[in-house]
Design a protein around this motif. Sequence first.
Motif, PDB file in Angstrom:
ATOM      1  N   GLN A  65       3.290  -3.876  11.621  1.00  0.00           N
ATOM      2  CA  GLN A  65       4.791  -3.834  12.775  1.00  0.00           C
ATOM      3  C   GLN A  65       4.709  -3.121  13.711  1.00  0.00           C
ATOM      4  O   GLN A  65       5.148  -3.944  14.778  1.00  0.00           O
ATOM      5  CB  GLN A  65       5.403  -3.798  10.908  1.00  0.00           C
ATOM      6  CG  GLN A  65       5.822  -4.781  10.024  1.00  0.00           C
ATOM      7  CD  GLN A  65       6.609  -4.270   9.005  1.00  0.00           C
ATOM      8  OE1 GLN A  65       7.260  -2.972   9.564  1.00  0.00           O
ATOM      9  NE2 GLN A  65       6.893  -5.228   7.756  1.00  0.00           N
ATOM     10  N   ARG A  67       2.777  -2.378  15.999  1.00  0.00           N
ATOM     11  CA  ARG A  67       1.732  -3.072  16.669  1.00  0.00           C
ATOM     12  C   ARG A  67       2.721  -3.849  16.931  1.00  0.00           C
ATOM     13  O   ARG A  67       2.042  -4.767  18.412  1.00  0.00           O
ATOM     14  CB  ARG A  67       0.440  -3.445  16.511  1.00  0.00           C
ATOM     15  CG  ARG A  67      -0.682  -2.068  16.213  1.00  0.00           C
ATOM     16  CD  ARG A  67      -2.139  -3.259  15.717  1.00  0.00           C
ATOM     17  NE  ARG A  67      -2.933  -1.640  15.255  1.00  0.00           N
ATOM     18  CZ  ARG A  67      -3.647  -1.997  14.131  1.00  0.00           C
ATOM     19  NH1 ARG A  67      -3.570  -3.667  13.491  1.00  0.00           N
ATOM     20  NH2 ARG A  67      -4.667  -1.148  13.489  1.00  0.00           N
ATOM     21  N   LYS A  68       3.377  -5.588  16.775  1.00  0.00           N
ATOM     22  CA  LYS A  68       4.116  -6.146  17.086  1.00  0.00           C
ATOM     23  C   LYS A  68       5.469  -6.193  17.449  1.00  0.00           C
ATOM     24  O   LYS A  68       5.046  -6.129  18.953  1.00  0.00           O
ATOM     25  CB  LYS A  68       4.643  -6.896  15.949  1.00  0.00           C
ATOM     26  CG  LYS A  68       3.313  -7.813  15.133  1.00  0.00           C
ATOM     27  CD  LYS A  68       4.051  -8.195  13.659  1.00  0.00           C
ATOM     28  CE  LYS A  68       2.929  -9.671  13.478  1.00  0.00           C
ATOM     29  NZ  LYS A  68       3.219  -9.829  11.898  1.00  0.00           N
ATOM     30  N   ARG A  69       5.967  -4.486  17.283  1.00  0.00           N
ATOM     31  CA  ARG A  69       6.334  -4.225  18.380  1.00  0.00           C
ATOM     32  C   ARG A  69       6.444  -3.408  19.483  1.00  0.00           C
ATOM     33  O   ARG A  69       6.988  -3.998  20.957  1.00  0.00           O
ATOM     34  CB  ARG A  69       7.234  -2.952  17.295  1.00  0.00           C
ATOM     35  CG  ARG A  69       8.564  -3.511  16.447  1.00  0.00           C
ATOM     36  CD  ARG A  69       9.383  -2.021  15.869  1.00  0.00           C
ATOM     37  NE  ARG A  69       8.649  -1.243  15.747  1.00  0.00           N
ATOM     38  CZ  ARG A  69       7.784  -0.558  14.082  1.00  0.00           C
ATOM     39  NH1 ARG A  69       8.519  -1.735  13.001  1.00  0.00           N
ATOM     40  NH2 ARG A  69       7.611   0.273  14.256  1.00  0.00           N
ATOM     41  N   GLN A  70       4.864  -2.771  19.992  1.00  0.00           N
ATOM     42  CA  GLN A  70       4.825  -2.539  20.850  1.00  0.00           C
ATOM     43  C   GLN A  70       4.818  -3.439  21.561  1.00  0.00           C
ATOM     44  O   GLN A  70       4.487  -4.103  23.005  1.00  0.00           O
ATOM     45  CB  GLN A  70       3.484  -1.878  21.085  1.00  0.00           C
ATOM     46  CG  GLN A  70       3.801  -0.034  20.502  1.00  0.00           C
ATOM     47  CD  GLN A  70       2.617   0.839  20.000  1.00  0.00           C
ATOM     48  OE1 GLN A  70       1.130   0.299  20.311  1.00  0.00           O
ATOM     49  NE2 GLN A  70       2.647   1.879  19.980  1.00  0.00           N
ATOM     50  N   ARG A  71       4.150  -4.875  21.152  1.00  0.00           N
ATOM     51  CA  ARG A  71       3.122  -5.987  21.847  1.00  0.00           C
ATOM     52  C   ARG A  71       5.001  -6.843  22.361  1.00  0.00           C
ATOM     53  O   ARG A  71       4.186  -7.347  23.852  1.00  0.00           O
ATOM     54  CB  ARG A  71       2.350  -6.509  21.348  1.00  0.00           C
ATOM     55  CG  ARG A  71       1.357  -6.313  20.722  1.00  0.00           C
ATOM     56  CD  ARG A  71       0.464  -7.207  20.405  1.00  0.00           C
ATOM     57  NE  ARG A  71      -0.347  -6.742  19.280  1.00  0.00           N
ATOM     58  CZ  ARG A  71      -1.607  -7.118  18.710  1.00  0.00           C
ATOM     59  NH1 ARG A  71      -0.806  -7.997  17.648  1.00  0.00           N
ATOM     60  NH2 ARG A  71      -2.432  -6.458  18.345  1.00  0.00           N
ATOM     61  N   LYS A  72       5.753  -6.538  21.293  1.00  0.00           N
ATOM     62  CA  LYS A  72       6.989  -7.030  22.295  1.00  0.00           C
ATOM     63  C   LYS A  72       7.928  -6.737  23.604  1.00  0.00           C
ATOM     64  O   LYS A  72       8.278  -7.283  24.581  1.00  0.00           O
ATOM     65  CB  LYS A  72       7.623  -7.453  21.319  1.00  0.00           C
ATOM     66  CG  LYS A  72       7.453  -8.517  20.236  1.00  0.00           C
ATOM     67  CD  LYS A  72       8.633  -8.995  19.191  1.00  0.00           C
ATOM     68  CE  LYS A  72       8.679  -9.537  18.304  1.00  0.00           C
ATOM     69  NZ  LYS A  72       9.277  -9.892  16.726  1.00  0.00           N
ATOM     70  N   GLU A  73       7.468  -5.061  24.134  1.00  0.00           N
ATOM     71  CA  GLU A  73       7.574  -4.271  24.646  1.00  0.00           C
ATOM     72  C   GLU A  73       7.159  -4.570  25.906  1.00  0.00           C
ATOM     73  O   GLU A  73       7.599  -3.901  26.679  1.00  0.00           O
ATOM     74  CB  GLU A  73       7.449  -2.824  23.779  1.00  0.00           C
ATOM     75  CG  GLU A  73       8.907  -2.586  22.784  1.00  0.00           C
ATOM     76  CD  GLU A  73       8.511  -1.390  22.199  1.00  0.00           C
ATOM     77  OE1 GLU A  73       7.884  -0.445  23.279  1.00  0.00           O
ATOM     78  OE2 GLU A  73       9.379  -1.137  21.256  1.00  0.00           O
TER      79      GLU A  73
END
Length: 74
Positions: A65, A67-73
């Motif tokens: 989760q 990592r997903k947040r970091q990729r979206k940022e």
Amino acid sequence: MALLAAMVIWFVDHVQANAKGPTFFEVLALFGVGLLAWVVGGIWWMLARAEVVDMAELTRDRQRQARKRQRKEL
């Protein structure tokens, strides 16, 4: 806890009334059996309702989760 309180109150009342009486050891044994049954029942109840948490899986899900947040940022 109410069952334990009731057993203790009953035992204390009986001991105060018959501390030297012939039934003292019988009552002590009955109290011990009742206390043991209360403990075993409590452990049985807790084991039946316990939830096993797999920390490795929980940590892995949190990392995914994050990592997903970091990729979206980005």
